[in-house]
Design an enzyme around this catalytic site. Sequence first.
Site, PDB file in Angstrom:
ATOM      1  N   ARG A   1     -11.238   3.981  -6.853  1.00  0.00           N
ATOM      2  CA  ARG A   1     -10.318   3.269  -5.954  1.00  0.00           C
ATOM      3  C   ARG A   1     -10.101   4.072  -4.653  1.00  0.00           C
ATOM      4  NH1 ARG A   1      -5.831   4.212  -3.029  1.00  0.00           N
ATOM      5  NH2 ARG A   1      -5.049   5.495  -4.732  1.00  0.00           N
ATOM      6  N   ASP A   2      -9.343   5.141  -4.733  1.00  0.00           N
ATOM      7  CA  ASP A   2      -9.069   5.916  -3.518  1.00  0.00           C
ATOM      8  C   ASP A   2     -10.372   6.430  -2.924  1.00  0.00           C
ATOM      9  OD1 ASP A   2      -7.838   7.520  -1.563  1.00  0.00           O
ATOM     10  OD2 ASP A   2      -6.277   8.202  -2.907  1.00  0.00           O
TER      11      ASP A   2
ATOM     12  N   HIS B   1      -0.786  14.046  -6.325  1.00  0.00           N
ATOM     13  CA  HIS B   1      -1.912  13.302  -5.726  1.00  0.00           C
ATOM     14  C   HIS B   1      -2.168  13.927  -4.352  1.00  0.00           C
ATOM     15  CE1 HIS B   1      -4.060   9.328  -4.905  1.00  0.00           C
ATOM     16  NE2 HIS B   1      -3.916   9.806  -3.689  1.00  0.00           N
TER      17      HIS B   1
ATOM     18  N   HIS C   1      -4.525  15.024  -1.232  1.00  0.00           N
ATOM     19  CA  HIS C   1      -5.759  14.978  -0.437  1.00  0.00           C
ATOM     20  C   HIS C   1      -6.001  16.392   0.088  1.00  0.00           C
ATOM     21  CE1 HIS C   1      -6.629  10.595  -0.354  1.00  0.00           C
ATOM     22  NE2 HIS C   1      -5.399  10.577  -0.847  1.00  0.00           N
TER      23      HIS C   1
ATOM     24  N   CYS D   1      -7.700   7.079   3.217  1.00  0.00           N
ATOM     25  CA  CYS D   1      -7.074   5.777   3.392  1.00  0.00           C
ATOM     26  C   CYS D   1      -7.299   5.345   4.835  1.00  0.00           C
ATOM     27  CB  CYS D   1      -5.583   5.886   3.086  1.00  0.00           C
ATOM     28  SG  CYS D   1      -4.683   4.373   3.430  1.00  0.00           S
TER      29      CYS D   1
ATOM     30  N   ASN E   1      -9.627  13.084  -1.652  1.00  0.00           N
ATOM     31  CA  ASN E   1      -8.757  13.669  -2.680  1.00  0.00           C
ATOM     32  C   ASN E   1      -9.344  15.003  -3.125  1.00  0.00           C
ATOM     33  OD1 ASN E   1      -8.618  10.489  -3.137  1.00  0.00           O
ATOM     34  ND2 ASN E   1      -6.745  11.372  -3.924  1.00  0.00           N
TER      35      ASN E   1
HETATM   36  P1  HMG Z   1       0.465  -8.950   5.187  1.00  0.00           P
HETATM   37  O1  HMG Z   1      -0.533  -9.383   6.197  1.00  0.00           O
HETATM   38  O2  HMG Z   1       1.806  -8.558   5.668  1.00  0.00           O
HETATM   39  O3  HMG Z   1       0.626  -9.982   3.992  1.00  0.00           O
HETATM   40  O4  HMG Z   1      -0.200  -7.735   4.379  1.00  0.00           O
HETATM   41  P2  HMG Z   1       0.843 -11.516   3.909  1.00  0.00           P
HETATM   42  O5  HMG Z   1       1.620 -11.738   2.651  1.00  0.00           O
HETATM   43  O6  HMG Z   1       1.365 -12.064   5.202  1.00  0.00           O
HETATM   44  O7  HMG Z   1      -0.656 -12.069   3.658  1.00  0.00           O
HETATM   45  C1  HMG Z   1      -1.663 -12.015   4.641  1.00  0.00           C
HETATM   46  C2  HMG Z   1      -2.980 -12.472   4.034  1.00  0.00           C
HETATM   47  O8  HMG Z   1      -3.362 -11.593   2.970  1.00  0.00           O
HETATM   48  C3  HMG Z   1      -2.886 -13.860   3.407  1.00  0.00           C
HETATM   49  O9  HMG Z   1      -4.178 -14.426   3.514  1.00  0.00           O
HETATM   50  C4  HMG Z   1      -2.603 -13.567   1.964  1.00  0.00           C
HETATM   51  O10 HMG Z   1      -3.001 -14.574   1.094  1.00  0.00           O
HETATM   52  C5  HMG Z   1      -3.437 -12.315   1.743  1.00  0.00           C
HETATM   53  P3  HMG Z   1      -4.558 -15.478   4.678  1.00  0.00           P
HETATM   54  O11 HMG Z   1      -3.569 -16.611   4.508  1.00  0.00           O
HETATM   55  O12 HMG Z   1      -4.373 -14.744   5.986  1.00  0.00           O
HETATM   56  O13 HMG Z   1      -5.989 -15.819   4.388  1.00  0.00           O
HETATM   57  N1  HMG Z   1      -2.894 -11.465   0.684  1.00  0.00           N
HETATM   58  C6  HMG Z   1      -3.597 -11.046  -0.377  1.00  0.00           C
HETATM   59  N2  HMG Z   1      -4.873 -11.269  -0.755  1.00  0.00           N
HETATM   60  C7  HMG Z   1      -5.279 -10.704  -1.910  1.00  0.00           C
HETATM   61  N3  HMG Z   1      -4.472  -9.922  -2.667  1.00  0.00           N
HETATM   62  C8  HMG Z   1      -3.206  -9.684  -2.318  1.00  0.00           C
HETATM   63  C9  HMG Z   1      -2.728 -10.267  -1.126  1.00  0.00           C
HETATM   64  N4  HMG Z   1      -1.547 -10.226  -0.498  1.00  0.00           N
HETATM   65  C10 HMG Z   1      -1.653 -10.965   0.594  1.00  0.00           C
HETATM   66  N5  HMG Z   1      -2.446  -8.916  -3.076  1.00  0.00           N
HETATM   67  C11 HMG Z   1      -0.388  -6.495   2.359  1.00  0.00           C
HETATM   68  C12 HMG Z   1       0.537  -7.064   3.395  1.00  0.00           C
HETATM   69  C13 HMG Z   1       0.431  -5.550   1.505  1.00  0.00           C
HETATM   70  C14 HMG Z   1      -0.949  -7.630   1.495  1.00  0.00           C
HETATM   71  C15 HMG Z   1      -1.573  -5.773   3.070  1.00  0.00           C
HETATM   72  O14 HMG Z   1      -1.055  -4.926   4.057  1.00  0.00           O
HETATM   73  C16 HMG Z   1      -2.389  -4.966   2.106  1.00  0.00           C
HETATM   74  O15 HMG Z   1      -3.078  -5.510   1.253  1.00  0.00           O
HETATM   75  N6  HMG Z   1      -2.334  -3.641   2.212  1.00  0.00           N
HETATM   76  C17 HMG Z   1      -3.024  -2.758   1.278  1.00  0.00           C
HETATM   77  C18 HMG Z   1      -3.389  -1.509   1.979  1.00  0.00           C
HETATM   78  C19 HMG Z   1      -4.097  -0.595   1.022  1.00  0.00           C
HETATM   79  O16 HMG Z   1      -4.616  -0.996  -0.005  1.00  0.00           O
HETATM   80  N7  HMG Z   1      -4.109   0.702   1.378  1.00  0.00           N
HETATM   81  C20 HMG Z   1      -4.773   1.717   0.592  1.00  0.00           C
HETATM   82  C21 HMG Z   1      -4.089   2.005  -0.685  1.00  0.00           C
HETATM   83  S1  HMG Z   1      -2.659   3.051  -0.512  1.00  0.00           S
HETATM   84  C22 HMG Z   1      -3.298   4.652  -0.514  1.00  0.00           C
HETATM   85  O17 HMG Z   1      -4.483   4.845  -0.418  1.00  0.00           O
HETATM   86  C23 HMG Z   1      -2.354   5.794  -0.728  1.00  0.00           C
HETATM   87  C24 HMG Z   1      -2.442   6.357  -2.147  1.00  0.00           C
HETATM   88  O18 HMG Z   1      -3.763   6.797  -2.453  1.00  0.00           O
HETATM   89  C25 HMG Z   1      -1.468   7.545  -2.301  1.00  0.00           C
HETATM   90  C26 HMG Z   1      -1.629   8.567  -1.184  1.00  0.00           C
HETATM   91  O19 HMG Z   1      -2.726   9.126  -1.007  1.00  0.00           O
HETATM   92  O20 HMG Z   1      -0.643   8.777  -0.507  1.00  0.00           O
HETATM   93  C27 HMG Z   1      -2.047   5.291  -3.206  1.00  0.00           C
HETATM   94 MG    MG Z   2      -4.624   8.720  -1.898  1.00  0.00          MG
END
Ligand code: HMG
Ligand code: MG
Length: 301
Positions: free
Chosen positions: A13-14, A204, A206, A237, A246
Site C-alpha cells: 500500500r504505502d 510508522h 518514513h 505519499c 518507509n
Molecule cells: P473529495 O474530493 O473531497 O471527496 O476527496 P468527495 O466525497 O467529494 O468525492 C469526490 C470523488 O471521489 C467522487 O467521484 C466520489 O465518488 C469519489 P466523482 O463523482 O468525482 O466521480 N470518492 C471515492 N471513490 C472511491 N473510493 C472512495 C471515494 N470517496 C470519494 N472511498 C477523499 C476526499 C478522502 C475521497 C480523497 O481525498 C481521497 O481519496 N484521498 C486519499 C488520499 C490517500 O490515499 N493518501 C495516501 C494515504 S495516507 C498516507 O500515505 C499516510 C500514511 O502512510 C501514514 C503516514 O505516513 O503518515 C497512512
Molecule cells: Mg506512510
Amino acid sequence: MSETVRIVEVGPRDGLQNEKTAVSVADRIAFIEALLGAGLHTVEVGAFVSPKAIPQMVGSAEVLRAVGGRDGEFHVLVPNEKGYEAARDAGAQVIAVFASASEGFSRANINCSVAESIERFKPVIARATADGIKVRGYVSCVLGCPFDGEVDPQAVVDVTTMLWDLGCYEVSLGDTIGVGTPNKVRALLRACAEAVPMQSLAMHFHDTYGQALANLYAGLEEGARVIDSAAGGLGGCPYAPGATGNVATEDVIYMLEGMGIKTGVDMQKLVAATNDIAGLLGRPPVSRVASALNAKRRAAK
Ligand code: HMG
Ligand code: MG
C-alpha cells in the site's frame, strides 16, 4: 529485549501508492504472496480511496479478495463511508482510517480539516465495529508537516486519543516526512502513552533523513512494540512532497534479530520479494540490508 515485536508490512500500500508506474493487480498479489511466503503475517494490501487521488490503488478489492483467504491479517485504508462499504464488500478484516496531526496535510491528503476527518470517521468506525471489522487509526505528520512545519506534540496526543476513544484498537504514529529524531520520538511516545497503552501505539516512520532505524530503536526502548515498514524501503505519499520511503522491512528485521528479537521472517525470501518488485519498478531497492545481501550474492558468483 526479548519480547515480540509485531511488524505491519505496508509495502503493497504505502510502498506502491506513490510510484509513477502503477503496478498491476496481478503483480501486487504476487508481491503480497511473496511477503507472506517470507514469513510476514500482517500486510497492508491496498486502499479504498478515490481513484483520482491515488490511481495506483485501483483494484484493491481484487487484491484483497485474492489474498484474503490466506493465513495472515490484511489491512486496507478507508477514508470515508464509500470506501468502507467497498472494503467490507471485498471481505476486509481490518480497515485503517487515516487522520493527520496537522491541518495542512489533512487538507492536502483528504480534502478536509482534522475535525471534519474525525466526524467522517465516526460512522465508519461505528459501522465497522458493528460488522465485526477491526479498525486501526493512523495519525500523520506526528513529527513535522510538509505544509505547516513544526507540529505541536499535544495535537498528536489529541488526535491519537480521539481515534482511540472512537474504537481504534491501535494507533499508528506516522512520521510522514521522516524528519523526527530519537529524543523527539521518545517524548512523543511517552506523551501518547498517557492516553493510549504503549503496546497499542505503532511506529510508522518514513526514512527521508535516515533517522528511521534510530527512531525505532528509541521507541523500542520506550516500550513500543509495533513497527510499520515496507519491503525494500518503498513508499511515500503523493500529498507529502519531498518524503521518501518507509523504513525498509529488511533493515528492521536485521536490527531486531540482532537484538535477539525473533521475527519469524526468512531474510533470503524477503530480499527475493524485494528484488522482484524492484525489478518491476526498474530500480534497485534502497534497503541497506537488501543491497548488502545482493552485493554479497553477486560477489560469490
Ligand atoms: P473529495 O474530493 O473531497 O471527496 O476527496 P468527495 O466525497 O467529494 O468525492 C469526490 C470523488 O471521489 C467522487 O467521484 C466520489 O465518488 C469519489 P466523482 O463523482 O468525482 O466521480 N470518492 C471515492 N471513490 C472511491 N473510493 C472512495 C471515494 N470517496 C470519494 N472511498 C477523499 C476526499 C478522502 C475521497 C480523497 O481525498 C481521497 O481519496 N484521498 C486519499 C488520499 C490517500 O490515499 N493518501 C495516501 C494515504 S495516507 C498516507 O500515505 C499516510 C500514511 O502512510 C501514514 C503516514 O505516513 O503518515 C497512512
Ligand atoms: Mg506512510
